[in-house]
Enzyme design. Structure first.
Site, mmCIF file in Angstrom:
data_model
loop_
_atom_site.group_PDB
_atom_site.id
_atom_site.type_symbol
_atom_site.label_atom_id
_atom_site.label_comp_id
_atom_site.label_asym_id
_atom_site.label_seq_id
_atom_site.Cartn_x
_atom_site.Cartn_y
_atom_site.Cartn_z
ATOM 1 N N GLY A 169 0.827 -1.198 0.000
ATOM 2 C CA GLY A 169 0.000 0.000 0.000
ATOM 3 C C GLY A 169 0.861 1.248 0.000
ATOM 4 O O GLY A 169 1.779 1.375 0.811
ATOM 5 N N GLY A 217 -0.327 4.564 0.203
ATOM 6 C CA GLY A 217 -1.021 5.769 0.676
ATOM 7 C C GLY A 217 -0.223 6.423 1.789
ATOM 8 O O GLY A 217 0.978 6.184 1.946
ATOM 9 N N ALA A 250 -0.055 6.063 5.093
ATOM 10 C CA ALA A 250 0.621 5.214 6.076
ATOM 11 C C ALA A 250 1.811 4.496 5.436
ATOM 12 O O ALA A 250 2.895 4.427 6.017
ATOM 13 C CB ALA A 250 -0.357 4.197 6.671
ATOM 14 N N SER A 298 -3.666 6.683 -4.342
ATOM 15 C CA SER A 298 -4.184 6.039 -3.133
ATOM 16 C C SER A 298 -5.296 6.867 -2.502
ATOM 17 O O SER A 298 -5.378 8.078 -2.698
ATOM 18 C CB SER A 298 -3.053 5.867 -2.113
ATOM 19 O OG SER A 298 -1.978 5.180 -2.708
ATOM 20 N N PHE A 325 -13.609 21.143 14.454
ATOM 21 C CA PHE A 325 -14.063 19.944 13.771
ATOM 22 C C PHE A 325 -14.994 19.170 14.689
ATOM 23 O O PHE A 325 -14.855 19.245 15.915
ATOM 24 C CB PHE A 325 -12.854 19.081 13.384
ATOM 25 C CG PHE A 325 -12.916 18.607 11.962
ATOM 26 C CD1 PHE A 325 -12.690 19.483 10.914
ATOM 27 C CD2 PHE A 325 -13.216 17.285 11.665
ATOM 28 C CE1 PHE A 325 -12.757 19.055 9.606
ATOM 29 C CE2 PHE A 325 -13.278 16.854 10.350
ATOM 30 C CZ PHE A 325 -13.057 17.729 9.317
ATOM 31 N N PHE A 382 -0.404 -6.325 -7.562
ATOM 32 C CA PHE A 382 -1.560 -6.674 -6.739
ATOM 33 C C PHE A 382 -1.243 -7.916 -5.900
ATOM 34 O O PHE A 382 -0.954 -8.987 -6.447
ATOM 35 C CB PHE A 382 -2.750 -6.948 -7.669
ATOM 36 C CG PHE A 382 -4.032 -7.257 -6.960
ATOM 37 C CD1 PHE A 382 -4.920 -6.234 -6.629
ATOM 38 C CD2 PHE A 382 -4.365 -8.554 -6.618
ATOM 39 C CE1 PHE A 382 -6.102 -6.509 -5.972
ATOM 40 C CE2 PHE A 382 -5.547 -8.839 -5.961
ATOM 41 C CZ PHE A 382 -6.417 -7.816 -5.636
ATOM 42 N N ASP A 406 -8.389 -5.371 1.182
ATOM 43 C CA ASP A 406 -7.364 -6.340 0.766
ATOM 44 C C ASP A 406 -6.484 -6.777 1.938
ATOM 45 O O ASP A 406 -6.286 -7.968 2.187
ATOM 46 C CB ASP A 406 -6.444 -5.745 -0.316
ATOM 47 C CG ASP A 406 -7.193 -5.319 -1.570
ATOM 48 O OD1 ASP A 406 -8.441 -5.267 -1.528
ATOM 49 O OD2 ASP A 406 -6.539 -5.026 -2.581
ATOM 50 N N GLN A 410 -17.902 3.171 10.538
ATOM 51 C CA GLN A 410 -18.352 4.560 10.642
ATOM 52 C C GLN A 410 -19.063 5.015 9.380
ATOM 53 O O GLN A 410 -18.537 4.910 8.284
ATOM 54 C CB GLN A 410 -17.170 5.491 10.900
ATOM 55 C CG GLN A 410 -17.592 6.947 11.040
ATOM 56 C CD GLN A 410 -16.473 7.820 11.556
ATOM 57 O OE1 GLN A 410 -15.490 8.072 10.848
ATOM 58 N NE2 GLN A 410 -16.581 8.248 12.783
ATOM 59 N N HIS A 414 -20.548 8.322 7.507
ATOM 60 C CA HIS A 414 -20.424 9.775 7.490
ATOM 61 C C HIS A 414 -21.807 10.319 7.163
ATOM 62 O O HIS A 414 -22.451 9.843 6.244
ATOM 63 C CB HIS A 414 -19.406 10.204 6.435
ATOM 64 C CG HIS A 414 -18.998 11.644 6.548
ATOM 65 N ND1 HIS A 414 -19.850 12.681 6.232
ATOM 66 C CD2 HIS A 414 -17.856 12.220 6.975
ATOM 67 C CE1 HIS A 414 -19.223 13.822 6.461
ATOM 68 N NE2 HIS A 414 -18.010 13.579 6.903
ATOM 69 N N LEU A 464 -18.116 12.545 -0.587
ATOM 70 C CA LEU A 464 -18.240 13.101 0.751
ATOM 71 C C LEU A 464 -18.264 14.630 0.723
ATOM 72 O O LEU A 464 -17.458 15.250 0.055
ATOM 73 C CB LEU A 464 -17.052 12.623 1.588
ATOM 74 C CG LEU A 464 -16.995 13.079 3.029
ATOM 75 C CD1 LEU A 464 -16.558 11.905 3.876
ATOM 76 C CD2 LEU A 464 -16.019 14.221 3.201
ATOM 77 N N GLU A 468 -17.142 17.532 6.727
ATOM 78 C CA GLU A 468 -17.642 18.064 7.974
ATOM 79 C C GLU A 468 -17.359 19.561 8.090
ATOM 80 O O GLU A 468 -18.058 20.281 8.798
ATOM 81 C CB GLU A 468 -16.866 17.342 9.090
ATOM 82 C CG GLU A 468 -17.538 17.288 10.404
ATOM 83 C CD GLU A 468 -17.094 16.029 11.143
ATOM 84 O OE1 GLU A 468 -17.393 14.913 10.668
ATOM 85 O OE2 GLU A 468 -16.457 16.164 12.191
ATOM 86 N N ARG A 512 -20.345 11.914 14.394
ATOM 87 C CA ARG A 512 -20.892 11.380 13.157
ATOM 88 C C ARG A 512 -21.936 10.291 13.387
ATOM 89 O O ARG A 512 -22.965 10.262 12.716
ATOM 90 C CB ARG A 512 -19.759 10.796 12.319
ATOM 91 C CG ARG A 512 -18.837 11.850 11.814
ATOM 92 C CD ARG A 512 -17.604 11.252 11.184
ATOM 93 N NE ARG A 512 -16.812 12.343 10.621
ATOM 94 C CZ ARG A 512 -15.673 12.160 9.973
ATOM 95 N NH1 ARG A 512 -15.184 10.963 9.802
ATOM 96 N NH2 ARG A 512 -15.021 13.187 9.492
ATOM 97 N N HIS A 551 -17.969 5.299 5.646
ATOM 98 C CA HIS A 551 -16.826 6.177 5.472
ATOM 99 C C HIS A 551 -15.525 5.570 5.971
ATOM 100 O O HIS A 551 -14.471 5.744 5.358
ATOM 101 C CB HIS A 551 -17.115 7.479 6.221
ATOM 102 C CG HIS A 551 -16.080 8.540 6.036
ATOM 103 N ND1 HIS A 551 -15.607 8.889 4.787
ATOM 104 C CD2 HIS A 551 -15.432 9.344 6.921
ATOM 105 C CE1 HIS A 551 -14.707 9.856 4.932
ATOM 106 N NE2 HIS A 551 -14.573 10.141 6.203
ATOM 107 N N ARG A 571 -14.543 6.833 15.379
ATOM 108 C CA ARG A 571 -13.393 7.712 15.157
ATOM 109 C C ARG A 571 -13.835 9.167 15.088
ATOM 110 O O ARG A 571 -14.862 9.472 14.496
ATOM 111 C CB ARG A 571 -12.704 7.353 13.841
ATOM 112 C CG ARG A 571 -11.539 8.245 13.488
ATOM 113 C CD ARG A 571 -10.952 7.884 12.142
ATOM 114 N NE ARG A 571 -11.876 8.116 11.046
ATOM 115 C CZ ARG A 571 -11.962 9.260 10.361
ATOM 116 N NH1 ARG A 571 -11.187 10.281 10.663
ATOM 117 N NH2 ARG A 571 -12.827 9.387 9.372
ATOM 118 N N GLY A 582 -13.531 12.843 13.560
ATOM 119 C CA GLY A 582 -13.061 13.446 12.317
ATOM 120 C C GLY A 582 -11.732 14.137 12.557
ATOM 121 O O GLY A 582 -11.513 14.718 13.619
ATOM 122 N N SER A 611 -7.859 10.551 11.559
ATOM 123 C CA SER A 611 -7.301 9.475 10.724
ATOM 124 C C SER A 611 -6.027 9.908 10.002
ATOM 125 O O SER A 611 -5.122 9.103 9.806
ATOM 126 C CB SER A 611 -8.328 8.963 9.727
ATOM 127 O OG SER A 611 -8.662 9.965 8.806
#
Lengths: 590, 247
Positions: A12, A14, A16, A44, A117, A157, A212, A231, A233, A243, A246, A286, A354, A389, A391, A394
């Site tokens: 992955g 993205g 992280a 990502s 937020f 993949f 995955d 969660q 949204h 989305l 918020e 949320r 979400h 979680r 907002g 994350s």
């Protein structure tokens, strides 16, 4: 069979995954680290995050405030040691990103700007206009380009984790461009594949969010934690699930029912004020906003649209100037995808799936119980998010735990030997399975899209905003039926070159497993907490369920569950209150 | 009978075809459907072998760029209704090698992005303990526009110079270089100048401005290229006036 080898392999690319890669490269530049991703990293899903990233930086705010908001927002299911580490490290991680060039929005004097937020008592959300995730991801990706130690497998993949000797030793992956299937061995593997919103029909999640990594870990014997906490949204566009951040409510947007009434006042969320009040009304958490939507629908006070019931988000009173400066992306999305101008018109919205609070169970260092396997970001459950979680938590979570997992994996990899030969025969078996089950199979008649739609509908009906024993049991039975039909799917596409039907088939298999984990976990938690609302068990039950659900997959495909106590450090479980009671409690020093 | 619209879609599989061909599909016509929704309808219901890239369906991941009736477009942001009553011609992005159906090869583009060193370059790093680099909203505004690029490559498919000269760094890469050059935290402009002026491509750009016209994020790469040429010309002129070795 071709094989390549790395010290640390990150699945992955993205937020992280890229943060983890940099952490590995910085901890030990001699380590050979690679990022494997089914899309080019800048595609990502981190890219879609809009609102912002929470971290304490302003005077008047404290780490304890951030921790308390996170823990109470999570309905006391967060591990408080993990939350303390998280709020402590979030500011330096966001600052590091500033040093790497992230274009954070600024105060007139040049300091970082923050905004309010939902669920946060203090203004502590850093933002880059309303494209925060986009800017974070591109900053991270561009920064990784300067590290020559970081190798990339773009558009590869992963179909399976290779486990031997109770240790993860690599993966089997398809090079999508050529169709080549091969083993990539590693001394440590970090899962950073994000969530699984596509298990549900209405979701903000991109097409690539198929759980995955969760399924890979689950199949390899690692437990998934708190999977029942999904969660929603409260404000997604119908059909596309796009989305509406918020921030639209933080800037002062109203939620209206079909009578133009701010209905949240009927659900213990405070009284309407002309200006937004933190933790009250539209800025309540949320899950509570989504639950209010279902109740309004039951009362017949929602609006019927072509894709089902909606309510309205009204930002017209904010004026064109404020909308253009503070919410430009909201306006752009509405104009481009819904053909609606929020300056003049009401925005139709509905709750959409979400975020997954649950995920692959890890400790505070990102390590799973399976040696050599780490996880960070949405795919993981540490847990700082508990039952719900907040907002803007994350994005800092990606960085804090991406970095932690990277450092821990680097340390582990430094002490391990190369993988053994048994792994290669496993890899060969997996290659044959993928070929036999999908590419060369004849005689099937099920279509991927049909099974996928039936799964999504079953999940929404059975494991949506409100659940009961019977709705969950029905979903479980439907998922079993779909698992039985899955081997009969047939592919139109037998080409090896960029076969996206093949990847969609493997993804569907992943989603069926993840869906099962969600439903089974939800069936066994006979209480209501945060995002998990059982109408047959409407109360929170701390005696039995102040605990994390762990779900394991047995070798024969059946599942078994277990519970893990929640770590409480300084904040004993209390009531989650919002609106006026919260303000009153705060006035009393609560 | 519901209304339908015809899509003419490029098909190509290297194992089976010598060259790309076109295939027609009849799909439901809906006002709120974009071209990508029509492709998804085909893949789910008519022909699962149709290959294309997509992910976010909200114009931010940059995956789904294709030629729609000859124009480079994000297919997630292009309503079918714009082309009613049809047909709608969907082809892979121009000037890139085609891998399969609507999928192009983008490794060259990725190498170009990296070549301009798109990261903060500084002589000295300030320690994190000293906090953020101050940057006023005005300073942010000077490069903000160039930081909005989603790498969708529509500008390359629109660029006549890239079409003729594949070595040209191209609009997105130059805009990205400029994004860092103009960032008050960065000190790498000179290093990047050396890289970009190595190749003649940048001088070939005649400011047709096609790249800026097709950009879905209003990045204005043509503006970035013009700024760059101006700075490069000044540097060159300065080098004539200055004694050898001086900067």
């Amino acid at each position: 069979m071709d094989i390549s080898s790395h010290d640390v392999l990150i699945i992955g690319g993205g937020g992280a995954g890229l943060r983890a890669a940099i952490a590995v490269a910085e901890v030990n530049p001699r380590l050979n680290v690679a990022v494997i991703s089914k899309v080019y990293p800048m595609r990502s899903h981190t890219v879609s995050a809009e609102g912002g990233a929470a971290a304490v930086i302003k005077t008047g705010d404290t780490l304890d405030d951030h921790a308390y908001d996170t823990i109470s927002g999570g309905d006391w299911l967060c591990d408080q040691d993990a939350v303390e580490a998280f709020v402590q490290e979030a500011p330096e991680e966001l600052l590091r990103l500033e040093h790497w060039g992230c274009p954070w929005s600024r105060d007139p004097d040049g300091h970082i700007a923050v905004r309010a937020f939902g669920g946060m008592k203090k203004e502590r959300t850093w933002f880059a206009a309303d494209k925060t995730g986009f800017h974070m991801l591109h900053t991270l990706f561009q920064t990784t380009l300067k590290y020559t130690a970081i190798a990339r497998y773009d558009e590869w993949f992963v179909t399976k984790l290779l486990v031997d000797d109770n240790r993860v030793q690599g993966v089997v992956a398809i090079e999508i461009m050529s169709g080549k299937i091969q083993a990539i061995t590693a001394k440590a593997v970090i899962l950073c594949t994000g969530g699984c919103g596509r298990v549900f029909p209405f979701t903000t999640n991109a097409n690539i969010k198929n759980g995955d990594g969760m399924a890979l870990a689950y199949r390899a014997g690692a437990p998934l934690k708190d999977m029942e906490f999904v969660q929603y949204h409260p404000t997604g566009l119908p059909f596309t699930g796009i989305l509406i951040t918020e921030a639209a409510r933080a800037e002062g947007g109203y939620m209206l029912n079909k009578d133009g009434y701010r209905y949240l006042q009927d659900y213990n969320l405070g009284t309407p004020q002309p200006k937004p009040v933190l933790r009250s009304m539209e800025l309540g958490p949320r899950d509570r906003l989504c639950q209010a939507f279902v109740k309004e629908m039951e009362k017949g006070r929602t609006i019927k649209g072509p894709y089902g019931d909606v309510v309205h988000l009204d930002v017209r009173h904010l004026g064109e100037k404020l909308i253009n400066t503070k919410l430009p992306f909201v306006r752009e999305l509405c104009l481009k995808y819904q053909n609606i101008d929020p300056v003049k018109e009401l925005i139709p919205v509905r709750p959409v799936v979400h975020y997954m609070m649950g995920g692959v169970s890890t400790n505070i260092h990102g390590a799973t119980p399976l040696a050599g396997l780490y996880a960070a970001g949405e795919v993981a459950c540490v847990s700082i998010n508990g039952a719900n979680r907040l907002g803007s938590n994350s994005l800092p979570e990606l960085l804090v735990f991406g970095a932690r997992a990277g450092r821990a994996a680097a340390e582990f990899a430094s002490t391990q030997k190369e993988s053994n030969g048994i792994i290669l025969s496993q890899a060969l078996d997996e290659t044959k399975r993928v070929e036999a089950q999908f590419l060369e199979k004849t005689g099937g008649r099920e279509r991927i899209a049909t099974l996928r739609e039936e799964m999504q509908k079953a999940m929404e009906n059975g494991a949506g905003i409100y659940r009961t024993h019977s709705s969950l049991a029905e979903a479980a039975a439907k998922l079993r039926e779909l698992q039985e039909r899955f081997p009969s799917i047939t592919l139109d596409d037998r080409s090896r070159t960029f076969n996206t039907e093949l990847t969609a088939a493997v993804e569907l298999g992943f989603m069926l497993d993840v869906g099962e984990a969600i439903v089974q976990s939800a069936l066994h938690r006979t209480e209501s907490r945060g995002a998990h609302q059982r109408t047959d068990y409407p109360k929170r039950d701390d005696e039995k369920f102040l605990a994390h659900t762990l779900i394991y997959r047995n070798a024969d495909g059946s599942t078994h569950g277990d519970y893990l106590p929640v770590t409480i450090t300084r904040w004993p479980p209390g009531e989650r209150v919002y609106g006026q009671p919260a303000q009153a409690a705060q006035a009393k020093g609560g | 009978m519901a209304e339908t619209i015809k899509l003419e879609v490029t098909r190509y599989a290297p194992e089976r075809h010598q060259a790309p061909t076109s295939q027609s599909f009849e799909v439901p016509y809906r006002k709120d459907w974009v071209v990508l929704d029509a492709l998804n309808y085909i893949k789910d219901n008519l022909d699962g072998s149709l290959s294309y890239r997509w992910s976010c369906r909200m114009g931010i991941c940059g995956s789904c760029g294709m030629m729609v009736n000859g124009e480079p477009k994000l297919t997630c942001a292009t309503f079918l209704s714009k082309y009613a009553p049809g047909p709608v011609r969907v082809e892979p992005l121009r000037y890139f090698p085609v891998v399969r159906d609507l999928i192009i090869e983008m490794t060259d583009f990725m190498a170009k992005l990296r070549s301009v060193k798109p990261w903060i370059i500084r002589e000295e790093e300030k320690p994190l303990s000293e906090g953020e680099y101050l940057q006023t909203p005005e300073q942010l505004d000077t490069y903000k526009q160039f930081s909005m690029c989603i790498n969708c490559m529509l500008c390359y498919a629109a660029c006549p110079v890239y079409g003729l000269d594949p070595l040209f760094s191209g609009p997105a890469a130059i805009a990205l270089a400029q994004r860092y050059n103009l960032d008050s935290r960065d000190q790498g402009a000179e290093e990047r100048m050396g890289i970009l002026s190595q190749h003649a491509g940048i001088w070939g750009c005649t400011f047709v401005g096609e790249c800026t016209r097709v950009c879905p994020k209003h990045v204005d790469p043509a503006g970035a290229i013009q700024q760059y040429k101006l700075t490069a010309a000044k540097e060159w002129f300065k080098s004539l006036l200055m004694p050898w070795g001086a900067k």
